[in-house]
Design a protein around this motif. Sequence first.
Motif, short mmCIF file in Angstrom:
data_model
loop_
_atom_site.label_atom_id
_atom_site.label_comp_id
_atom_site.label_asym_id
_atom_site.label_seq_id
_atom_site.Cartn_x
_atom_site.Cartn_y
_atom_site.Cartn_z
N TRP A 339 1.37 -3.06 -1.02
CA TRP A 339 2.75 -2.89 -1.53
C TRP A 339 3.12 -1.42 -1.57
O TRP A 339 4.21 -1.02 -1.15
CB TRP A 339 2.85 -3.50 -2.94
N LEU A 340 2.20 -0.58 -2.08
CA LEU A 340 2.47 0.85 -2.20
C LEU A 340 2.80 1.47 -0.85
O LEU A 340 3.66 2.35 -0.75
CB LEU A 340 1.27 1.56 -2.84
N ASP A 341 2.11 1.00 0.17
CA ASP A 341 2.31 1.56 1.52
C ASP A 341 3.71 1.28 2.06
O ASP A 341 4.15 1.95 3.00
CB ASP A 341 1.26 0.99 2.48
N THR A 342 4.40 0.30 1.49
CA THR A 342 5.75 -0.03 1.98
C THR A 342 6.83 0.74 1.22
O THR A 342 8.01 0.63 1.56
CB THR A 342 6.03 -1.54 1.84
N GLN A 343 6.45 1.49 0.20
CA GLN A 343 7.44 2.20 -0.62
C GLN A 343 7.68 3.60 -0.05
O GLN A 343 6.74 4.37 0.12
CB GLN A 343 6.96 2.32 -2.07
N PRO A 344 8.92 3.96 0.25
CA PRO A 344 9.20 5.29 0.79
C PRO A 344 8.81 6.39 -0.19
O PRO A 344 8.92 6.20 -1.41
CB PRO A 344 10.72 5.27 1.01
#
Length: 608
Positions: A339-344
Amino acid sequence: MAFQSFEVTSNPANGAPRVAALREKMAALGLDGFLVPRADEHQGEYVPPRAQRLGWLTGFTGSAGAALILKDKAYIFVDGRYELQVRAQTDPAVFSYESLVSNPPHVFLADHGKGLRIGFDPWLHTIAETKALAAALEKRGGSLVPVAENLVDLIWDDQPDAPKGPVSIQPARFAGREARDKIAEMQQAVAASGADATVLTDPSSVAWVFNIRGKDVSNTPLPLSFAIIPAKGEPELFIDEAKLDIEPRAYLTQLARLLPPQDLEKSLAARAKSGEAILLDSSLAAEKLRLIVETAGGKVIDGRDPARLPRAVKNKAELDGSRAAHERDGVAMVNFLSWLDTQPPGTIDEITAAQKLEEARAKAGNDFQMPLEDISFDTISGAGPNGAIIHYRVNTETNRTLNDGELFLLDSGAQYRDGTTDITRTVPVGAIKPETVRAFTLVLKGMIAISTARFPAGTRGQDLDVLARIALWKHGFDYAHGTGHGVGSYLAVHEGPQRLAKTGTQELLPGMILSNEPGYYKPGHFGIRIENLIIVTEPKVPAGGDIAMMGFETLTYCPIDRRLIDVTLLTQEERDWLNDYHAKVYARLSGHLDEATRKWLEWATAPL
């Protein structure tokens, strides 16, 4: 319900008036100084709000430290983990800062204690610590003076009440042994020491021996209590019965005589008067207990808490429980990291990240039908320069956004009924500079060196600590904390006596669980730490060898960020270890993930 609060709990401005009030109490007793450790009557790291005197007085909320308040000066002693935090939380106009490691209070007083009368609360200092303090002062013509009432308590108007968290029974399927068997083992150890009885002062030992858990302190399922275990006869358990519902009360009355905590002093004095010798662990037991025994004419035998080592060597049920807990926790971590990897960059802050991870753990606990009981410590969620604060605790004032070009350090853990977890991962936010990647890779080399170590019987933690540091040392780097601590079985996330550290003198034994967590910290810029939990394995002779060697089994299942690795700095053996580890992570976790997260994990664990 969230387990972690992010409210600001201390104010540096409180230091001056509270120290002034304390000095008035000192003067009334004719004292030149007073010691305020971060401790309670059990000498543990995990203390209830009522016992957080050091934090109330100074503003410093770290898990280890002490203050020495003199007539005209005040000192705070902390270790390397808290050098930055203590300066941020306290008033430098009031306090000076000293090292708890290289210049602890007894060493400091040996140099600066000439003629001083220093007051102390004998419930809050161990026998060994008190002996060192007294010796240091006496050499300088000073004296250590026990006080009947803690001076901080006298000025703390709204001091919280003692906790009354409910006690629960730890089932045999997780404990692996019945309490009666453990009590019998303790009695044999007491008899072998030449004592008539021992006092278990560490709530972890009480919890382990009696197969109970509690809710008296945050993050750690401890029932604050004492126990007297005689070499022969019925044990006595000193616990507030308000903590005991019908079932745990009925269970415990079959194992021990239940008494209120305030009866400990009377019971111990009666044993001493009748001529009993009492086994006390001078590194754990309060000086007050020694005073009770010797004032009543009894004899103290100095020896190790008999539960400490058996508790550290986990049995099959405890190890199997920990393996299951780490698989579940790995699923939570992977769901969070994907999930964190998808947050700009710039859209998530440290508090949001910590909350999201706790949600992921709660969901994993529910999905696996093993609920999240608590987090095992307040999550260290440090973005950019905050990651360089080794034991950083985010709050609403320090909360920082995860910005482009920075590292994010996340050290966290969970308490499940079948096991305690602790894991650290450092991840990039956007593009990272080559020198930072190099530092991460050097930390990784140290972590792999511990993971792949083989060692003979008799090896201690201090013998292995250098393996984690040598790659860093070669480049002029180091870290100001141990490489690893022991971990309990649905108990304390910091458990002794096993350690991977320069101070780790305990022999490593099969079944012990430790952390493996080298790091590197550049103040004002970033922090790096990579942490897995490991089990000491049974000795076996390597192929072609002639001496049986122990090693480590890795418990933790979570990818290590490949974007931060300079592959050219790794040996072939190190690459092979990481590729094999990542293959195991994928095999163990992928079946528990949705399709999008599974694809992320496939990418995250691809071979180097």
